[in-house]
Design an enzyme around this catalytic site. Structure first.
Site, mmCIF file in Angstrom:
data_model
loop_
_atom_site.group_PDB
_atom_site.id
_atom_site.type_symbol
_atom_site.label_atom_id
_atom_site.label_comp_id
_atom_site.label_asym_id
_atom_site.label_seq_id
_atom_site.Cartn_x
_atom_site.Cartn_y
_atom_site.Cartn_z
ATOM 1 N N ASP A 290 0.721 -1.063 -0.042
ATOM 2 C CA ASP A 290 0.054 -0.105 -0.166
ATOM 3 C C ASP A 290 0.885 1.381 0.046
ATOM 4 O O ASP A 290 2.081 1.040 0.041
ATOM 5 C CB ASP A 290 -1.115 -0.264 1.180
ATOM 6 C CG ASP A 290 -2.020 0.753 1.097
ATOM 7 O OD1 ASP A 290 -3.323 0.432 1.321
ATOM 8 O OD2 ASP A 290 -2.137 1.617 0.046
ATOM 9 N N GLU A 496 -10.397 6.905 4.415
ATOM 10 C CA GLU A 496 -9.431 6.232 5.411
ATOM 11 C C GLU A 496 -9.354 6.655 6.857
ATOM 12 O O GLU A 496 -10.655 6.870 7.527
ATOM 13 C CB GLU A 496 -8.011 6.262 4.766
ATOM 14 C CG GLU A 496 -8.030 5.658 3.357
ATOM 15 C CD GLU A 496 -6.710 5.640 2.826
ATOM 16 O OE1 GLU A 496 -6.320 5.758 1.427
ATOM 17 O OE2 GLU A 496 -5.480 4.911 3.547
HETATM 18 C C1 GLC Z 1 -4.469 4.130 -0.174
HETATM 19 C C2 GLC Z 1 -5.261 3.268 0.093
HETATM 20 C C3 GLC Z 1 -5.447 2.055 -0.818
HETATM 21 C C4 GLC Z 1 -5.126 2.680 -2.301
HETATM 22 C C5 GLC Z 1 -3.851 3.131 -2.440
HETATM 23 C C6 GLC Z 1 -3.561 3.803 -3.589
HETATM 24 O O1 GLC Z 1 -3.794 4.747 0.932
HETATM 25 O O2 GLC Z 1 -5.059 2.470 1.297
HETATM 26 O O3 GLC Z 1 -6.562 1.223 -0.987
HETATM 27 O O4 GLC Z 1 -5.291 1.897 -3.424
HETATM 28 O O5 GLC Z 1 -3.477 4.178 -1.064
HETATM 29 O O6 GLC Z 1 -4.352 5.400 -3.726
#
Ligand code: GLC
Length: 604
Positions: A290, A496
């Protein structure tokens, strides 16, 4: 053009995928291999960066556009520009561009915005979700991207979690049924498809990404990126099953979770990433980290980055969403390999997986965008599909009697109606987070139909609509009176950690707005939220009807279709609706289960 038999194996589209992978791998330098494992954000990406560092992948984070008001063709110009830079390198390995197309291609102006997953969970309609995938993939490929960071298959175990709306349900069986987005995005795998092997139907399909592996929705108190304290048996029962369905559909990538399992950070957990996902379940695609997740393995943030790279790559992370300090990442990983702390075998395993997905995705044969797809973005068929999804996602929580018949459906030829509330005419609120901007926005942020637009479009021309965002005393006291009121309230957008919330009351005094109106006018309450919220007893008493609309997206007509009776309600709660937050977590598989509305509830 070289004749096929003269092509080296990896350039020959007729050669078996594994032969192409091994041939190409054997030609690569360490720098080229590590470049393939490096994903960077578009804001630090230039053609020179791509060529100097052999970058294998680029993404844009939520809200990171080529420029303000970029149109789809501007995205194509940007991404194909990156691609041409990559293709000009010695081996001509195409890069793969990823984007968070999590409810339609939501970063792109004018794209169809489908209901967020929690609303799709209420539909229980696997084929609808597959069709949404098949529509979304066209709107992803049309603007140049090859890879959607979707579906999120997390279990919604605690609505205090800021990512509840990205979940289909609290129940693993419901989520398993609804993983069909993978087949929609990637295409249906062939019957003889080896489980866990990446699969893509071809030109107009895209790489999917099951996320976030594993247990992200089960953290203590719903804390984002927190700790999921469960036995392995419960992890297997509650959180793991949807990944098996995704693997069976040939999902090409899996994104690791920021969260921990019993105190072990997923991004450095060898047992879960390698022994379970890769070895026991046979996953042959690649695991992506991530965003800045390696930095978050250390306290303070990024303090011992070299060590974080070591433990995450050795645990089984194959590609790293760095996304900014790629020079540091490349330098440290190179050093780790040269010192023997990360084996070349581990690097080769990661690069094989990445190359396998790129071959299966057809990127070597079709690296550039098919611009004829541009017309699919926000097209009528996709918007009709979105409207169908909205209709099926609405959950009717209450429908009281009014003048000796059910309050709903409403009379579209009523004399005078009041439409009010913070969410009655706000497209941004209707779409929620991950729309245009990472955390979402308010207002006319893209092309779409608000609830008010939809009501205006369906009521008779003799019907007078009074719209007020906040109901005023004078309008409520006015002599004429209203046949009924529609009061739309709910959550403002979030994403988030920003969405973590332990009170879960309706923001903007939503409950007061509802009761103020409901004590004077027969009232339908529509709640726009990414999760169950507190529903005051007075709200349930004073209103004639209550609908949970979740976060329906751009096609608001779907709400009017059902409210005014062209279609019936069919949505069922994908999550338990608590009475009080003190009950949380409250799931249907608990011993003591005393919800306000149980999992599966929904009137029609
Ligand atoms: C974010 C999320 C993930 C996403 C990634 C790219 O923090 O946790 O779901 O795909 O970063 O944006």
């Amino acid at each position: 053009m070289e004749r096929k038999e003269e092509l080296c194996v990896y350039k020959n589209p007729d050669a078996p995928v594994e032969a192409r992978v091994q041939d190409l791998l054997s030609r690569m330098t360490l720098a080229e291999k590590i470049g393939q494992m490096t994903q960077i954000e578009r804001v630090v990406t230039t053609h020179t960066v791509i060529t100097d560092s052999f970058i294998g992948s680029v993404l844009n984070g939520g809200g990171s556009w080529p420029f303000e008001d970029a149109r789809p063709s501007d995205w194509v110009d940007m991404i194909d520009g990156y691609q041409n830079a990559a293709l000009a390198l010695r081996l001509g390995i195409p890069l793969i561009y990823g984007i968070d197309a999590v409810h339609g291609n939501n970063n792109v102006y004018g794209a169809t915005i489908f209901p967020h997953n929690v609303g799709l969970g209420a539909t229980r309609d696997a084929d609808l979700i597959r069709r949404i995938g098949a529509a979304t993939v066209l709107e992803v490929r049309a603007m140049g991207a090859h890879w959607a960071f979707a579906p999120c298959v997390a279990a919604l175990r605690d609505p205090r979690w800021g990512r509840s709306y990205e979940c289909y349900s609290e129940d693993a069986n419901i989520i398993c049924e609804l993983t069909t987005l993978v087949s929609g995005l990637q295409g249906e795998p062939p019957k003889e498809h080896p489980n866990g092997y990446p699969f893509l139907a071809g030109r107009n399909s895209a790489v999917a990404c099951a996320k976030h592996f594993v247990g992200d929705g089960g953290t203590e108190n719903g804390t984002n990126e927190g700790n999921t304290i469960v036995s392995f048996e419960k992890l297997e029962r509650v959180h793991l099953p949807p990944y098996l369905n995704c693997l069976a559909q040939g999902v090409s990538t899996v994104m690791a979770s920021y969260s921990s399992w019993n105190g072990s950070k997923l991004h450095s957990d060898y047992f879960l990433l390698t022994e379970l996902l890769k070895q026991k379940l046979g996953f042959k695609g690649f695991i992506i980290s991530d965003w800045e997740a390696l930095d978050r393995l250390s306290e303070p943030f990024g303090s011992n980055y070299r060590h974080c790279i070591k433990i995450s790559i050795n645990a089984g992370i194959d590609m790293v969403m760095v996304p900014f300090k790629y020079e540091r990442f490349i330098y440290d990983l190179t050093d780790l390999v040269q010192s023997g702390e990360v084996s070349m075998a581990r690097i080769d395993d990661a690069v094989e997986r990445i190359l396998r997905v790129k071959f299966v995705a057809g990127l070597f044969e079709h690296p550039l965008t098919d611009r004829s797809l541009l017309g699919t973005i926000g097209c009528k068929e996709h918007r009709e599909l979105g409207r169908e999804a909205v209709r099926k996602s609405l959950v009717l929580l209450k429908n009281g009697k009014h003048v000796d018949k059910p309050f709903l459906p409403l009379d579209r030829n009523a004399k005078r109606i009041l439409v009010t509330g913070t969410h009655a005419d706000d497209l941004g609120y209707q779409c929620g987070g991950w729309t245009k901007a990472w955390f979402g926005l308010s207002g006319r942020i893209t092309i779409g139909t608000t609830l008010l637009d939809a009501i205006k479009g369906i009521v008779g021309d003799q019907t007078e609509i009074i719209y007020e965002k906040n109901p005023s005393e004078e309008s409520l006291a006015s002599s004429e009176g209203f046949s009924y009121a529609i009061v739309a309230v709910g959550e403002s957008p979030y994403a988030e950690t920003l969405g973590d919330n332990s009170e879960l009351t309706i923001p903007f005094n939503g409950s007061d707005i509802v009761t103020t109106v409901a004590v004077r006018v027969p009232t339908l309450m529509i709640l726009f939220s990414g999760r169950p919220t507190v529903l005051e007893p007075t709200v349930l008493e004073k209103t004639e009807a209550v609908i949970s609309a979740w976060l329906p997206g751009s096609e608001g007509q779907g709400m009017a279709d059902v409210i005014f009776g062209d279609y019936d309600f069919e949505g069922k709660l994908p999550v338990s609706w608590f009475k009080r937050v003190e009950q949380l977590p409250l799931n249907a598989d608990a011993d003591l289960y005393d919800p306000l509305f149980p999992l599966g509830f929904g009137l029609n």
